[in-house]
Enzyme design. Structure first.
Site, PDB file in Angstrom:
ATOM      1  N   LEU A   1       1.447  -8.077  18.489  1.00 52.55           N
ATOM      2  CA  LEU A   1       0.905  -8.473  19.786  1.00 52.55           C
ATOM      3  C   LEU A   1      -0.243  -7.549  20.196  1.00 52.55           C
ATOM      4  CD1 LEU A   1       1.098 -10.069  22.452  1.00 52.55           C
ATOM      5  CD2 LEU A   1       2.896  -8.524  23.177  1.00 52.55           C
TER       6      LEU A   1
ATOM      7  N   PHE B   1       6.133  -7.751  14.480  1.00 46.51           N
ATOM      8  CA  PHE B   1       5.680  -8.533  15.631  1.00 46.51           C
ATOM      9  C   PHE B   1       4.311  -7.997  16.031  1.00 46.51           C
ATOM     10  CE2 PHE B   1       5.797  -8.497  20.383  1.00 46.51           C
ATOM     11  CZ  PHE B   1       6.301  -9.740  20.718  1.00 46.51           C
TER      12      PHE B   1
ATOM     13  N   GLU C   1       7.037  -1.535  24.095  1.00 48.22           N
ATOM     14  CA  GLU C   1       7.556  -2.827  24.582  1.00 48.22           C
ATOM     15  C   GLU C   1       7.422  -2.965  26.090  1.00 48.22           C
ATOM     16  OE1 GLU C   1      10.832  -4.537  22.561  1.00 48.22           O
ATOM     17  OE2 GLU C   1      10.517  -3.299  20.788  1.00 48.22           O
TER      18      GLU C   1
HETATM   19  C1  LIG Z   1       5.361   3.845  18.156  1.00 51.01           C
HETATM   20  C2  LIG Z   1       4.837   2.555  18.695  1.00 51.01           C
HETATM   21  C3  LIG Z   1       5.241   1.364  18.111  1.00 51.01           C
HETATM   22  C4  LIG Z   1       4.718   0.151  18.574  1.00 51.01           C
HETATM   23  N1  LIG Z   1       5.067  -1.006  17.943  1.00 51.01           N
HETATM   24  C5  LIG Z   1       4.494  -2.184  18.334  1.00 51.01           C
HETATM   25  C6  LIG Z   1       4.765  -3.403  17.634  1.00 51.01           C
HETATM   26  O1  LIG Z   1       5.563  -3.438  16.689  1.00 51.01           O
HETATM   27  N2  LIG Z   1       4.130  -4.534  18.023  1.00 51.01           N
HETATM   28  C7  LIG Z   1       3.248  -4.543  19.068  1.00 51.01           C
HETATM   29  O2  LIG Z   1       2.694  -5.607  19.364  1.00 51.01           O
HETATM   30  N3  LIG Z   1       2.979  -3.410  19.766  1.00 51.01           N
HETATM   31  C8  LIG Z   1       3.574  -2.232  19.416  1.00 51.01           C
HETATM   32  N4  LIG Z   1       3.301  -1.066  20.105  1.00 51.01           N
HETATM   33  C9  LIG Z   1       2.362  -1.111  21.207  1.00 51.01           C
HETATM   34  C10 LIG Z   1       3.005  -0.919  22.588  1.00 51.01           C
HETATM   35  O3  LIG Z   1       3.730  -2.046  22.947  1.00 51.01           O
HETATM   36  C11 LIG Z   1       1.865  -0.575  23.563  1.00 51.01           C
HETATM   37  O4  LIG Z   1       1.443   0.749  23.250  1.00 51.01           O
HETATM   38  C12 LIG Z   1       2.278  -0.672  25.017  1.00 51.01           C
HETATM   39  O5  LIG Z   1       2.537  -2.006  25.369  1.00 51.01           O
HETATM   40  C13 LIG Z   1       1.195  -0.125  25.959  1.00 51.01           C
HETATM   41  O6  LIG Z   1      -0.066  -0.595  25.650  1.00 51.01           O
HETATM   42  P1  LIG Z   1      -1.271   0.445  25.477  1.00 51.01           P
HETATM   43  O7  LIG Z   1      -0.804   1.488  24.551  1.00 51.01           O
HETATM   44  O8  LIG Z   1      -2.505  -0.309  25.111  1.00 51.01           O
HETATM   45  O9  LIG Z   1      -1.464   1.113  26.890  1.00 51.01           O
HETATM   46  P2  LIG Z   1      -2.352   0.564  28.106  1.00 51.01           P
HETATM   47  O10 LIG Z   1      -1.970  -0.839  28.423  1.00 51.01           O
HETATM   48  O11 LIG Z   1      -3.778   0.849  27.848  1.00 51.01           O
HETATM   49  O12 LIG Z   1      -1.840   1.494  29.285  1.00 51.01           O
HETATM   50  C14 LIG Z   1      -2.321   2.810  29.525  1.00 51.01           C
HETATM   51  C15 LIG Z   1      -1.680   3.299  30.828  1.00 51.01           C
HETATM   52  O13 LIG Z   1      -2.093   2.460  31.926  1.00 51.01           O
HETATM   53  C16 LIG Z   1      -0.954   1.935  32.580  1.00 51.01           C
HETATM   54  N5  LIG Z   1      -1.209   0.583  33.064  1.00 51.01           N
HETATM   55  C17 LIG Z   1      -1.794  -0.444  32.374  1.00 51.01           C
HETATM   56  N6  LIG Z   1      -1.850  -1.528  33.161  1.00 51.01           N
HETATM   57  C18 LIG Z   1      -1.303  -1.195  34.346  1.00 51.01           C
HETATM   58  C19 LIG Z   1      -1.063  -1.884  35.562  1.00 51.01           C
HETATM   59  N7  LIG Z   1      -1.376  -3.184  35.731  1.00 51.01           N
HETATM   60  N8  LIG Z   1      -0.469  -1.223  36.593  1.00 51.01           N
HETATM   61  C20 LIG Z   1      -0.123   0.071  36.444  1.00 51.01           C
HETATM   62  N9  LIG Z   1      -0.316   0.797  35.319  1.00 51.01           N
HETATM   63  C21 LIG Z   1      -0.900   0.160  34.284  1.00 51.01           C
HETATM   64  C22 LIG Z   1       0.140   1.940  31.510  1.00 51.01           C
HETATM   65  O14 LIG Z   1       1.433   1.897  32.105  1.00 51.01           O
HETATM   66  C23 LIG Z   1      -0.164   3.241  30.791  1.00 51.01           C
HETATM   67  O15 LIG Z   1       0.390   4.300  31.515  1.00 51.01           O
HETATM   68  C24 LIG Z   1       3.823   0.144  19.669  1.00 51.01           C
HETATM   69  C25 LIG Z   1       3.447   1.360  20.266  1.00 51.01           C
HETATM   70  C26 LIG Z   1       3.944   2.537  19.796  1.00 51.01           C
HETATM   71  C27 LIG Z   1       3.500   3.808  20.457  1.00 51.01           C
END
Ligand SMILES: Cc1cc2nc3c(=O)[nH]c(=O)nc-3n(C[C@H](O)[C@H](O)[C@H](O)COP(=O)(O)OP(=O)(O)OC[C@H]3O[C@@H](n4cnc5c(N)ncnc54)[C@H](O)[C@@H]3O)c2cc1C
Length: 382
Positions: free
Chosen positions: A125, A123, A366
């Site tokens: 995203l 997936f 997620e």
């Molecule tokens: C091992 C692993 C597997 C994954 N597998 C998939 C996958 O198969 N498919 C896929 O699409 N994605 C995948 N992901 C991605 C995962 O879903 C994202 O890492 C997650 O959604 C957070 O996004 P980000 O890492 O860009 O953090 P960011 O969105 O940059 O967030 C950084 C920090 O800011 C905080 N933050 C951001 N916005 C707000 C807000 N509005 N209010 C308060 N706090 C906020 C967050 O909570 C976090 O603490 C995976 C990630 C990992 C680590």
């Protein structure tokens, strides 16, 4: 609310538990340290019919209820959180966009091999600039004659780069509404498609058996019959699939915590200090009692969210609550379990250290726990 599983669901859970203890446990630590996704055991789960838990029999799955799915996932995660992470990403976000929104022809061609266990689903995203803020994603799909041309990059995508991977269902920007709001479509991109490539397997703190990579799309041609649903409806499809994914992460958290508790109980019953087993010390007993109580609280939230989905009722808030609570319980329980082990639990060769490393991502993947709180707060009317 009645959380009793059917006999078929109990049998399915026992089948998965027995397979995990017999086949996954012996390879789990080695695969984790080698940073290798052990697809041979995922394939073995497929041979048992367990790679299509939420997919109806008509499409090659077993059509379990969500509650049955939670029970099976908890059993798998208690043995190996990494393999369970791959299994659950395949079973929910990797398969559900095709099941819930695909055409019958798409289900026959791409979902059936996933459900029958010969392929793994992925997936796509998240992007480098679009994590929690999914609407800011930049991967673009431009209309061509009879299809679309994709350009962009995805980050941290699980299950797309193994020898069992079929490819990825990916979200891309397809244009703008008259009011300027972006529109998104979801597209099936198969491995081997010209212009589609993958980065190396990423190295995480934990879940080292899970294959997670960046994906690149350089003028990738996607014919119209590989667009899932309406070209403007992709975001709703992905967010809908993620709601089930949150119940799944909650169940994965439960299993991780329950596995850690089991190890801590076992160790406390064997380790002797001051001439007595440490399980005789009230300080250790209270830790174990708190761990068990917290797991049980998280379990009720998780089964409640699952039961609401099974009853066809809204479950967004409850899924977010379950994911928030269960992932917090997992990180605190694994930490306390390491404490019970003392120095032996700090060493990376121990299973409990592996569980400790595997737990942190449960608060991130997620939808981070901050995003879960936003979902809950919105449901409360904020
Ligand atoms: C091992 C692993 C597997 C994954 N597998 C998939 C996958 O198969 N498919 C896929 O699409 N994605 C995948 N992901 C991605 C995962 O879903 C994202 O890492 C997650 O959604 C957070 O996004 P980000 O890492 O860009 O953090 P960011 O969105 O940059 O967030 C950084 C920090 O800011 C905080 N933050 C951001 N916005 C707000 C807000 N509005 N209010 C308060 N706090 C906020 C967050 O909570 C976090 O603490 C995976 C990630 C990992 C680590």
């Amino acid at each position: 609310m009645d959380f009793t599983l059917t006999e078929a669901e109990r049998d399915m859970t026992e089948l998965g538990r027995a397979y995990a203890e017999r086949e996954i446990a012996p390879v789990a630590a080695r695969a984790w340290h080698d940073e290798r996704c052990p697809t041979e055991v995922l394939s073995g789960l497929g041979e048992l019919g367990l790679l299509g838990p939420l997919v109806p029999e008509k499409w090659g799955g077993i059509g379990s209820s969500t509650a049955g799915y939670v029970a099976l996932l908890e059993a798998l995660a208690a043995v190996d959180p990494s393999v369970a992470a791959a299994w659950q990403a395949h079973s929910t976000i990797g398969s559900l966009p095709l099941l819930l929104f695909g055409s019958d022809a798409q289900r026959e061609r791409w979902l059936r091999p996933l459900a029958e266990g010969t392929r793994l689903g992925a997936f796509g995203l998240t992007e480098p600039e679009a994590g929690s803020d999914v609407r800011s994603l930049r991967t673009r799909a431009e209309r061509g004659d009879g299809g679309w041309v994709l350009n962009g990059q995805k980050a941290f995508i699980s299950n797309a780069g193994t020898d069992m991977s079929f490819g990825v269902t990916v979200l891309a920007r397809t244009g703008e509404d008259p009011d300027g709001r972006p529109r998104f479509g979801s597209f099936i991109v198969e491995r081997g498609t010209e212009g589609y490539s993958q980065g190396p397997k990423l190295r995480g703190i934990g879940w080292r058996g899970l294959d997670t990579r960046d994906l690149f799309f350089d003028s990738v041609w996607v014919p119209d019959d590989q667009v899932v649903g309406e070209p403007g409806g992709g975001l709703a499809q992905f967010l809908g699939s993620l709601e089930v994914g949150r119940i799944s992460i909650a169940a994965l958290s439960l299993g991780t915590a329950a596995g850690a508790l089991r190890m801590a109980l076992d160790y406390a019953g064997r380790r002797v200090q001051f001439g007595t087993r440490i399980s005789g010390f009230q300080a250790i007993q209270f830790k174990l009692a708190d761990m068990a109580t917290e797991i049980e609280a998280a379990r009720w939230l998780t089964y409640r969210a699952a039961a609401l989905r099974d009853a066809g009722q809204p479950f967004r808030k409850e899924a977010a609550m379950a994911k928030l609570k269960a992932s917090q319980v997992a990180t605190s329980v694994v930490s306390e379990a390491v404490q019970v082990f003392g120095g032996a639990g700090y060493m990376l060769d121990s299973d409990i250290a592996r569980f400790y490393c595997d737990a942190k991502v449960l608060e991130i993947g997620e939808g981070t726990n901050e995003i879960q709180r936003l979902v809950i707060a919105r449901a409360l009317g904020c």
